[in-house]
Design a protein around this motif. Sequence first.
Motif, mmCIF file in Angstrom:
data_model
loop_
_atom_site.group_PDB
_atom_site.id
_atom_site.type_symbol
_atom_site.label_atom_id
_atom_site.label_comp_id
_atom_site.label_asym_id
_atom_site.label_seq_id
_atom_site.Cartn_x
_atom_site.Cartn_y
_atom_site.Cartn_z
ATOM 1 N N VAL A 1 0.835 -1.210 0.000
ATOM 2 C CA VAL A 1 0.000 0.000 0.000
ATOM 3 C C VAL A 1 0.867 1.255 0.000
ATOM 4 C CG1 VAL A 1 -1.638 1.378 1.345
ATOM 5 C CG2 VAL A 1 -2.005 -1.089 1.056
ATOM 6 N N LEU A 2 1.913 1.287 0.863
ATOM 7 C CA LEU A 2 2.762 2.467 0.921
ATOM 8 C C LEU A 2 3.417 2.726 -0.432
ATOM 9 C CD1 LEU A 2 4.103 4.761 2.480
ATOM 10 C CD2 LEU A 2 5.853 3.123 3.253
ATOM 11 N N GLU A 3 3.894 1.682 -1.077
ATOM 12 C CA GLU A 3 4.528 1.841 -2.393
ATOM 13 C C GLU A 3 3.542 2.401 -3.416
ATOM 14 O OE1 GLU A 3 4.730 -0.763 -0.452
ATOM 15 O OE2 GLU A 3 6.859 -0.711 0.118
ATOM 16 N N GLU A 4 2.276 1.932 -3.343
ATOM 17 C CA GLU A 4 1.256 2.439 -4.269
ATOM 18 C C GLU A 4 0.971 3.916 -4.015
ATOM 19 O OE1 GLU A 4 -2.243 0.059 -4.164
ATOM 20 O OE2 GLU A 4 -1.206 -1.805 -4.688
ATOM 21 N N LEU A 5 0.935 4.315 -2.747
ATOM 22 C CA LEU A 5 0.695 5.724 -2.422
ATOM 23 C C LEU A 5 1.826 6.605 -2.950
ATOM 24 C CD1 LEU A 5 -0.587 5.405 1.270
ATOM 25 C CD2 LEU A 5 -1.943 6.139 -0.701
ATOM 26 N N LEU A 6 3.078 6.179 -2.694
ATOM 27 C CA LEU A 6 4.217 6.972 -3.142
ATOM 28 C C LEU A 6 4.300 7.047 -4.669
ATOM 29 C CD1 LEU A 6 6.908 5.720 -0.570
ATOM 30 C CD2 LEU A 6 5.824 7.974 -0.632
ATOM 31 N N ALA A 7 3.710 6.036 -5.331
ATOM 32 C CA ALA A 7 3.704 6.027 -6.801
ATOM 33 C C ALA A 7 2.640 6.975 -7.370
ATOM 34 C CB ALA A 7 3.482 4.608 -7.312
ATOM 35 N N ASP A 8 1.736 7.446 -6.510
ATOM 36 C CA ASP A 8 0.663 8.349 -6.956
ATOM 37 C C ASP A 8 0.674 9.589 -6.063
ATOM 38 O OD1 ASP A 8 -1.575 9.417 -8.179
ATOM 39 O OD2 ASP A 8 -2.993 8.173 -7.034
ATOM 40 N N PRO A 9 1.764 10.391 -6.085
ATOM 41 C CA PRO A 9 1.918 11.477 -5.110
ATOM 42 C C PRO A 9 0.882 12.578 -5.234
ATOM 43 C CG PRO A 9 3.603 11.616 -6.813
ATOM 44 C CD PRO A 9 2.910 10.305 -7.014
ATOM 45 N N GLU A 10 0.373 12.827 -6.466
ATOM 46 C CA GLU A 10 -0.598 13.918 -6.640
ATOM 47 C C GLU A 10 -2.030 13.433 -6.472
ATOM 48 O OE1 GLU A 10 0.192 15.702 -10.398
ATOM 49 O OE2 GLU A 10 2.205 16.391 -9.848
ATOM 50 N N GLY A 11 -2.215 12.136 -6.282
ATOM 51 C CA GLY A 11 -3.553 11.591 -6.136
ATOM 52 C C GLY A 11 -3.809 11.070 -4.732
ATOM 53 N N ALA A 12 -3.768 9.746 -4.581
ATOM 54 C CA ALA A 12 -4.108 9.114 -3.305
ATOM 55 C C ALA A 12 -3.201 9.575 -2.169
ATOM 56 C CB ALA A 12 -4.038 7.592 -3.453
ATOM 57 N N LEU A 13 -1.882 9.688 -2.426
ATOM 58 C CA LEU A 13 -0.966 10.097 -1.363
ATOM 59 C C LEU A 13 -1.318 11.485 -0.837
ATOM 60 C CD1 LEU A 13 1.525 9.568 0.380
ATOM 61 C CD2 LEU A 13 2.923 10.585 -1.452
ATOM 62 N N LEU A 14 -1.567 12.433 -1.745
ATOM 63 C CA LEU A 14 -1.914 13.788 -1.334
ATOM 64 C C LEU A 14 -3.191 13.798 -0.502
ATOM 65 C CD1 LEU A 14 -1.397 16.837 -1.462
ATOM 66 C CD2 LEU A 14 -2.676 16.877 -3.628
ATOM 67 N N GLN A 15 -4.172 12.996 -0.914
ATOM 68 C CA GLN A 15 -5.445 12.939 -0.173
ATOM 69 C C GLN A 15 -5.228 12.374 1.232
ATOM 70 O OE1 GLN A 15 -8.637 11.067 -2.402
ATOM 71 N NE2 GLN A 15 -7.830 11.886 -4.329
ATOM 72 N N VAL A 16 -4.438 11.308 1.332
ATOM 73 C CA VAL A 16 -4.184 10.710 2.647
ATOM 74 C C VAL A 16 -3.475 11.709 3.565
ATOM 75 C CG1 VAL A 16 -2.847 8.942 3.869
ATOM 76 C CG2 VAL A 16 -4.182 8.318 1.849
ATOM 77 N N LEU A 17 -2.465 12.391 3.055
ATOM 78 C CA LEU A 17 -1.724 13.355 3.880
ATOM 79 C C LEU A 17 -2.607 14.532 4.296
ATOM 80 C CD1 LEU A 17 1.698 13.398 1.988
ATOM 81 C CD2 LEU A 17 1.197 12.313 4.190
ATOM 82 N N GLN A 18 -3.426 15.059 3.376
ATOM 83 C CA GLN A 18 -4.324 16.161 3.724
ATOM 84 C C GLN A 18 -5.332 15.747 4.787
ATOM 85 O OE1 GLN A 18 -5.820 17.068 -0.216
ATOM 86 N NE2 GLN A 18 -4.506 18.893 -0.408
ATOM 87 N N TYR A 19 -5.644 14.445 4.833
ATOM 88 C CA TYR A 19 -6.606 13.930 5.804
ATOM 89 C C TYR A 19 -6.000 13.886 7.221
ATOM 90 C CZ TYR A 19 -10.388 10.933 7.620
ATOM 91 O OH TYR A 19 -11.448 10.413 8.317
ATOM 92 N N HIS A 20 -4.696 14.130 7.339
ATOM 93 C CA HIS A 20 -4.028 14.149 8.646
ATOM 94 C C HIS A 20 -3.812 15.568 9.174
ATOM 95 C CE1 HIS A 20 -3.068 10.048 7.372
ATOM 96 N NE2 HIS A 20 -2.776 9.776 8.626
ATOM 97 N N VAL A 21 -4.311 16.581 8.443
ATOM 98 C CA VAL A 21 -4.019 17.970 8.809
ATOM 99 C C VAL A 21 -5.309 18.751 9.035
ATOM 100 C CG1 VAL A 21 -2.801 20.081 8.161
ATOM 101 C CG2 VAL A 21 -1.939 17.848 7.380
ATOM 102 N N VAL A 22 -5.337 19.497 10.148
ATOM 103 C CA VAL A 22 -6.464 20.368 10.491
ATOM 104 C C VAL A 22 -5.937 21.795 10.551
ATOM 105 C CG1 VAL A 22 -8.139 20.979 12.281
ATOM 106 C CG2 VAL A 22 -7.649 18.555 11.777
ATOM 107 N N GLU A 23 -6.690 22.736 10.016
ATOM 108 C CA GLU A 23 -6.267 24.132 10.084
ATOM 109 C C GLU A 23 -6.355 24.651 11.517
ATOM 110 O OE1 GLU A 23 -8.401 26.578 7.374
ATOM 111 O OE2 GLU A 23 -7.218 25.947 5.620
#
Length: 625
Positions: free
Chosen positions: A542-564
Motif C-alpha cells: 500500500v505504501l509503495e502504491e501511495l508513493l507512486a501516486d503522489p498527486e492523487g491518493a498520497l496527497l489525499q491521505v496526507l491532507q486527511y491528517h491535517v487540520v487548520e
Amino acid sequence: MKLKLITTFLLAFSLFLAACGPTAAPTAVPEPTEVPAEPTEMPVEEEMAPSIAEIAAGDENFSTLVAALDAAGLVETLAGEGQFTVFAPTNDAFAALPDGAVEALLEDPNGPLTDILLYHVVEGAIMSDMVVTLDAAMTVQGEEITIEVTDDGVVLNGMALVTAVDIEASNGVIHVIDAVLLPPSLVELPSIAEIAAGDENFSTLVAALDAAGLVETLAGEGEFTVFAPTNDAFAALPEGTVEALLADPEGALTDILLYHVVGGVVTSDVVVTLDSAETLQDELITIEVTDAGVLLNGAVLVTAVDIPASNGVIHVIDAVLMPPSMTDAEMDEMAEPTMTIAEIAAGDENFSTLVAALDAAGLVETFAGEGEFTVFAPTNDAFAALPEGTIEALLADPGGDLTTILTYHVVGTAVPAADVVELESAMTLQEEEITIEVTDSGVVLNGVVNVIMTDIMATNGVIHVIDTVLLPPSLGGNAEAEADMVALVTIAEVASTSPDFETLTAALTAADLIDLFADAEAGPFTVFAPTDEAFDALPEGVLEELLADPEGALLQVLQYHVVEGAVDATAVVELDSATTLLGEDITIMVDEDGNVILNDSVMVILADVQASNGIIHVIDAVLVP
C-alpha cells in the motif's frame, strides 16, 4: 448309593466334632461355635526409590548432565550402590558456559569432563539441613566446594546458587544448582593486569599502568600483591593531578604505581599481622588494623581483599597511596592544571554537543587561548532536553541565537565554587546576568538550572557543569524556555530531524507538501503525524502504491491528517470531530483510560509537540479517508 454317601459324610462329620470337643465330657456334643478365620496378609514388595541416575534421566532439565555422565561412563556409578550427594547443574547452567565448552568437554570425556562431574559429587547423603551448617565439603574429585549461606540462599564456590534441595534417591540425594562448578585445579586464573582490565572500576589504574609501561609486568610471571586504587580513588586526587601524572609517565607516575605493589603473595590473613610492607618502589607502606578495617599509611582503607590472580593477589583500596618521599611541593605541582577549557571539553564525551556548538560559533579558539573564564558547561543531556529540532536550528544559524546562548554561559573571570556560593548573580560575556541561589539541593542558576559538578580547573579558568542549557532573558529565559525555543522550529523541521518520521517526511516531500510545513509564516496547522511504524503497519504494497501516486491518493491521505489552526490536546478532547484539509472529518473520542482515539481505532500516543507554525500530535496508525 446316594444314601450311602450321605451316611458316610455324616459319620465322618460326627467323628470330627467329637475330636474337637472337651475330653472331660466325651458323651456330650456341644453346639458348634463359628470362629472367624484370621485374614492372612499377602507379602507386598516395598517399591524402591529411583537411583540418582534414574531421576536425572527422567527429568528433561538434566539432559545435558545425563549426556555428560554417559560420555564419562559415570551413569552406572550413580545408578548403583552407595550413598552420594550430587549438586546437579541444569541444562541452563551448562548453556551458560562459554560457547563450545560443552562440546569440547564431551569430545574428551576422560579429560576435564570427568574431573568436573566428580567435583559435583560428595560421598554420603547430605540433606539440606546439614549442608547449611557446613563451610565446605570434600568432593569425590578430591577438591573442596565452599558453602556459604547468604540472603539469596546457599551459594557454592561463591557463584553457584542452590535452587532446589533434598530430591531423595535410593542411593543418595540431589540438590539442584544454577551454574557448573569448576574445580580450582582446572580454573586458569587471569593475571593481575587482566583482572584490572576487565573491571570498569579500575579503568584509571589500567590507563596509568599502560602509560607507565607496567601492564606487561603485571600480566607476566612473578608473584605480586597489588593494593589497587579504584577510579573514585584517583578522582579524589586534586583536580588535574591524574592528567599531570599521565603526562609524565616515567616520573612520578611510575613511582606512585610501584608504591602500590609488594613483591610476593601477601593474603589478607598475613596482611593483618604486619606493621608495614616494603613496596617495589623501595619505600614502606604502614599497616594498621582498626575498628573501621585495615588502614594503610594511616588513612587509606582496604575495601576488598584476596582477589586471586595467576601471578598474585589484589586488595582494593579507597585512595591513592603517595610515597613518603614525595614532597608537598611536588604534589602541588602535579595538581596544577595543564589543559585549557577547550581541551578539557574536547576530551570529555559528555561535552561533545557543547564542543560542536562552540566550533560552529567560532568560539573554540577563545577558550583555547589566554584569559580567565568561568564556563557553566551544559552536558549533552542538557542540550538533548531542549525541544525537538532546537539544536539543529541553532547550529544552522551559528552567528545568531547560538552565539548569544553560548556567551551567556561564560563569566569573564575565574570564579571557583567557593566564591560562586557567595554571589547572588554574575554578569556574563553576553552582558546579561545569571542569577545564583544556594538551596538545600545545591547551587541553582536562573531558578531552574542545577550545578552538578564544580571546579574543573583549566589553565585559563574553571568549568562548572550544569544540567540544563541557560537561556538569556532576551530570549525569554529558562522559565519560558520551551515557549521561546519552539519558535525556531517548523513542523517540517520537527519531522525531518526525528528518526520516527522518516516515512512521513518522504511522503510530504513526494506530495510537494514539505515546503508548506517548512514555512514559518504559513498556518498554523495541526498535524496528526503517523510514525514510521504506523506506515509499516499498512497492508503489503500500500505504501509503495501511495508513493507512486503522489498527486492523487498520497496527497489525499496526507491532507486527511491535517487540520487548520493550532488545536492543542486540551481542545482536541473537547471535540467529537475535526474537519481536515481534505474536507473530510476525523472522528474524535476519549476512551475510559483517557486515550484520544481517532476514527474509532487510531490512538494519539504523544500530544502537543510544539512548532513555530502549529502543533503535532503523534498517532500510531495511518488515517484513511
